[in-house]
Design an enzyme around this catalytic site. Structure first.
Site, PDB file in Angstrom:
ATOM      1  N   LYS A 187      -4.674  15.640  -5.980  1.00 20.45           N
ATOM      2  CA  LYS A 187      -4.141  15.895  -4.637  1.00 20.45           C
ATOM      3  C   LYS A 187      -4.448  14.830  -3.591  1.00 20.45           C
ATOM      4  CE  LYS A 187      -4.862  20.660  -5.704  1.00 20.45           C
ATOM      5  NZ  LYS A 187      -5.428  20.130  -6.959  1.00 20.45           N
ATOM      6  N   SER A 189      -4.007 -10.306  21.564  1.00 22.24           N
ATOM      7  CA  SER A 189      -5.282 -10.810  21.066  1.00 22.24           C
ATOM      8  C   SER A 189      -6.294 -10.747  22.195  1.00 22.24           C
ATOM      9  CB  SER A 189      -5.117 -12.258  20.594  1.00 22.24           C
ATOM     10  OG  SER A 189      -6.367 -12.920  20.622  1.00 22.24           O
ATOM     11  N   SER A 222     -12.798  21.818  -3.936  1.00 20.25           N
ATOM     12  CA  SER A 222     -11.636  21.030  -3.482  1.00 20.25           C
ATOM     13  C   SER A 222     -11.174  21.475  -2.102  1.00 20.25           C
ATOM     14  CB  SER A 222     -10.488  21.156  -4.487  1.00 20.25           C
ATOM     15  OG  SER A 222     -10.165  22.516  -4.712  1.00 20.25           O
ATOM     16  N   GLU A 273       2.501  -5.967   9.713  1.00 21.82           N
ATOM     17  CA  GLU A 273       1.463  -6.367   8.756  1.00 21.82           C
ATOM     18  C   GLU A 273       0.865  -5.147   8.056  1.00 21.82           C
ATOM     19  OE1 GLU A 273      -0.086  -8.850  12.232  1.00 21.82           O
ATOM     20  OE2 GLU A 273      -1.201  -9.628  10.530  1.00 21.82           O
ATOM     21  N   THR A 332      16.998 -18.944  -0.336  1.00 26.58           N
ATOM     22  CA  THR A 332      16.447 -18.695  -1.676  1.00 26.58           C
ATOM     23  C   THR A 332      15.219 -19.588  -1.722  1.00 26.58           C
ATOM     24  OG1 THR A 332      17.738 -20.455  -2.688  1.00 26.58           O
ATOM     25  CG2 THR A 332      18.723 -18.254  -2.724  1.00 26.58           C
ATOM     26  N   HIS A 333      14.164 -19.121  -2.364  1.00 23.65           N
ATOM     27  CA  HIS A 333      12.872 -19.838  -2.366  1.00 23.65           C
ATOM     28  C   HIS A 333      12.353 -20.065  -0.940  1.00 23.65           C
ATOM     29  CE1 HIS A 333      14.084 -20.997  -6.535  1.00 23.65           C
ATOM     30  NE2 HIS A 333      15.267 -21.135  -5.958  1.00 23.65           N
ATOM     31  N   ASN A 340       1.098 -10.024  18.516  1.00 17.11           N
ATOM     32  CA  ASN A 340       0.980  -9.945  17.055  1.00 17.11           C
ATOM     33  C   ASN A 340       1.820  -8.813  16.459  1.00 17.11           C
ATOM     34  OD1 ASN A 340      -0.857 -12.077  16.994  1.00 17.11           O
ATOM     35  ND2 ASN A 340      -2.588 -10.699  17.381  1.00 17.11           N
ATOM     36  N   ASN A 381      -4.333  28.521 -12.147  1.00 20.72           N
ATOM     37  CA  ASN A 381      -3.653  27.373 -12.763  1.00 20.72           C
ATOM     38  C   ASN A 381      -2.168  27.314 -12.412  1.00 20.72           C
ATOM     39  OD1 ASN A 381      -6.123  26.898 -13.807  1.00 20.72           O
ATOM     40  ND2 ASN A 381      -5.624  27.460 -15.928  1.00 20.72           N
ATOM     41  N   LYS A 389      -0.900 -14.521  22.697  1.00 24.72           N
ATOM     42  CA  LYS A 389      -0.515 -13.919  21.419  1.00 24.72           C
ATOM     43  C   LYS A 389       0.174 -12.564  21.560  1.00 24.72           C
ATOM     44  CE  LYS A 389      -1.665 -14.811  17.656  1.00 24.72           C
ATOM     45  NZ  LYS A 389      -2.685 -15.155  16.685  1.00 24.72           N
TER      46      LYS A 389
HETATM   47  N1  ARG Z   1      -8.858  23.859  -7.306  1.00 22.11           N
HETATM   48  C1  ARG Z   1      -8.232  23.846  -8.585  1.00 22.11           C
HETATM   49  C2  ARG Z   1      -7.325  22.606  -8.714  1.00 22.11           C
HETATM   50  O1  ARG Z   1      -6.987  22.056  -7.725  1.00 22.11           O
HETATM   51  C3  ARG Z   1      -7.421  25.084  -8.775  1.00 22.11           C
HETATM   52  C4  ARG Z   1      -7.238  25.472 -10.177  1.00 22.11           C
HETATM   53  C5  ARG Z   1      -8.539  25.886 -10.788  1.00 22.11           C
HETATM   54  N2  ARG Z   1      -8.359  26.416 -12.079  1.00 22.11           N
HETATM   55  C6  ARG Z   1      -9.391  26.597 -12.904  1.00 22.11           C
HETATM   56  N3  ARG Z   1      -9.114  27.065 -14.092  1.00 22.11           N
HETATM   57  N4  ARG Z   1     -10.610  26.349 -12.563  1.00 22.11           N
HETATM   58  O2  ARG Z   1      -6.961  22.201  -9.792  1.00 22.11           O
END
Ligand code: ARG
Length: 471
Positions: A338, A290, A36, A303, A168-169, A298, A123, A296
């Site tokens: 994440k 444009s 990660s 948007e 409205t509408h 825009n 964790n 134009k």
């Molecule tokens: N990179 C992990 C995550 O984002 C960190 C926690 C990992 N924990 C584990 N027991 N492998 O969740």
């Protein structure tokens, strides 16, 4: 050292952090799906803040010697400065930000680094980092919303008595004031900010010290780390602390609602800036041209803001789906929490800033607004109300008489104030000259003084109230 991203693909040796029971390293594909670091390096500052608080606590409770904890805390600052300077080689083999930081800490301070992970797990570490990160984004969203509200207040104050059609509408309904329309969004964005504030209160508990899932046998002080990290208290249940991501979901759902509001204002700006409406001119700073049509201009920013809801709401659905049905406590599924949140936060902040700029810079076309407000029989309700008040007519009858007058005007190709008194009396004999007072759009908006109504006096009161609230 330079930051090369996460492209090394070591496969031969077992992981230095947890490889004790492993004879071989992971397959390259295993490493690719497992890592990660490519995205969670964005939490480096929060990770180091959390580790510094943990180290200080380990010393205060006598779990780790003071000089070791001090070396760890200093070393972590060195690592942070390397990362912030872009002078850090992130390694995929080290999976994530937690192990990348710890491995580098080992190189910087040596043996004491190995004592940092006492009484904690990745964790509770990741749950802590992520809460800190999301908390910062909640604060940033609130600040962005308040800046946008200020821009809207500026418009509302300038145009408290400019008249425009209320729809409205998307059909002309009744005249309203420009200020009133702007203040409608001030209310919406105010509720959006309060949703982030509410969520922040609920999420502001520290997972740190929950360890892997069950707590720890070390005599840790969770109050101390909670306080050091600006949390109100430690999470009361270690399983809950490491396994829920509801705080991120609350962020995403508040962000989704906010993006939905932004998309509505964006849509109005797109419509209003068209040649058919010409209610506003957007500034050059927030428009594009444009490449083929020289005339134009825009409303691209509007948007794009209108479209941002797609990915933000998508992030909400994605994370809800990741979390659904997961047994307690931590599962690696949760690493997928994440990227969606990062992307949603980035795009929400960008959309808020762009909308603030557009609103601040836009120029209302006051004559065009007034002309549009005066067409489409927009004061028909005022006429019906007048019949009720002046002639004591039941509203249903007044509605009917007014309908006949609108029909008459329509057949003549004119608007209500253009009918003569004779013509009006042809429809209902008791109508008097006074009726013309209520047919003008300025009188119409000025008469709507009920609380929350569109009258300029009410709008100015609300502007003053919000200015006070925003400080
Ligand atoms: N990179 C992990 C995550 O984002 C960190 C926690 C990992 N924990 C584990 N027991 N492998 O969740």
């Amino acid at each position: 050292m330079t930051n090369k991203g996460s492209d090394d693909t070591t496969t031969s040796t077992a992981n230095a952090m947890w490889g004790g029971r492993f004879a071989a390293g992971p397959d390259a594909i295993m490493e690719a799906i497992n890592a990660s670091i490519g995205f969670d390096k964005r939490m480096a500052r929060q990770d180091i803040e959390g580790s510094r608080a943990h180290a200080a606590m380990l010393a205060a409770t006598g779990i780790v010697r003071d000089n070791d904890a001090e070396a760890i805390r200093e070393g972590l600052l060195t690592v942070l400065s390397e990362i912030e300077a872009g002078d850090f080689a992130f390694s995929t083999a080290l999976e994530d930000i937690h192990m990348n930081v710890e491995a580098r800490l080992k190189e910087v301070v040596g043996e004491p680094a190995g004592r940092l992970h006492t009484g904690r797990s990745r964790n509770d570490q990741v749950a802590t980092d992520f809460r800190l990160w999301v908390r910062d984004q909640m604060d940033a969203a609130i600040a962005g919303l308040e800046a946008l509200q200020r821009a809207l207040l500026g418009q509302a104050e300038a145009g408290a008595d400019w008249v425009m059609p209320g729809f409205t509408h998307l059909q002309t309904a009744q005249p309203v004031t420009w200020g009133h329309h702007m203040m409608a969004y001030v209310e919406m964005f105010g509720r959006d900010a309060s949703r982030f504030r509410d969520a922040r209160v609920r999420m502001n508990e520290s997972p740190l010290g929950a360890a892997a899932l069950a707590g720890t046998s070390f005599p840790i002080d969770r109050e101390m780390t909670a306080q050091a990290l600006g949390f109100d208290r430690p999470c009361a249940n270690s399983l809950d602390a490491v396994s829920d991501r509801d705080f991120a979901l609350e962020f995403l759902s508040a962000a989704s609602i906010c993006a939905m509001h932004l998309s509505r204002l964006a849509e109005e700006l797109v419509i209003w800036s068209s040649a058919q409406f010409r209610f506003v001119a957007l500034s050059d700073r927030f428009s594009t041209g444009s490449s083929i049509m020289p005339q134009k201009k825009n409303p691209d920013a509007a948007e794009l803001i209108r479209a941002k809801i797609g990915r933000i709401f998508g992030a909400n659905v994605a994370l809800m789906t990741v979390m659904k049905g997961l047994p307690l406590a931590y599962s690696k599924d949760m690493q997928e929490d994440k990227e969606q949140v990062f992307d949603a936060a980035d795009n929400l902040m960008l959309a808020l800033a762009a909308m603030e700029g557009m609103v601040r810079d836009m120029e209302a076309n006051v004559p065009a607004l007034e002309a549009a407000a005066s067409s489409g029989f927009s004061t028909a309700t005022d006429l019906a109300d007048w019949l009720v008040r002046a002639l004591d007519m039941p509203f249903r009858d007044a509605h009917h008489v007014t309908g006949s007058l609108v029909k008459l005007a329509e057949d003549k190709g004119c608007d209500l104030p253009d009918l003569s008194l004779d013509e009006m009396q042809g429809v209902h004999s008791a109508i008097t000259e006074d009726v013309f007072d209520v047919l003008g759009v300025h009188n119409s908006v000025a008469s709507r003084t009920s609380y929350g109504g569109t009258a300029p006096v009410r709008v100015r009161e609300q502007v003053a109230l919000w200015r006070e609230r925003l400080g």
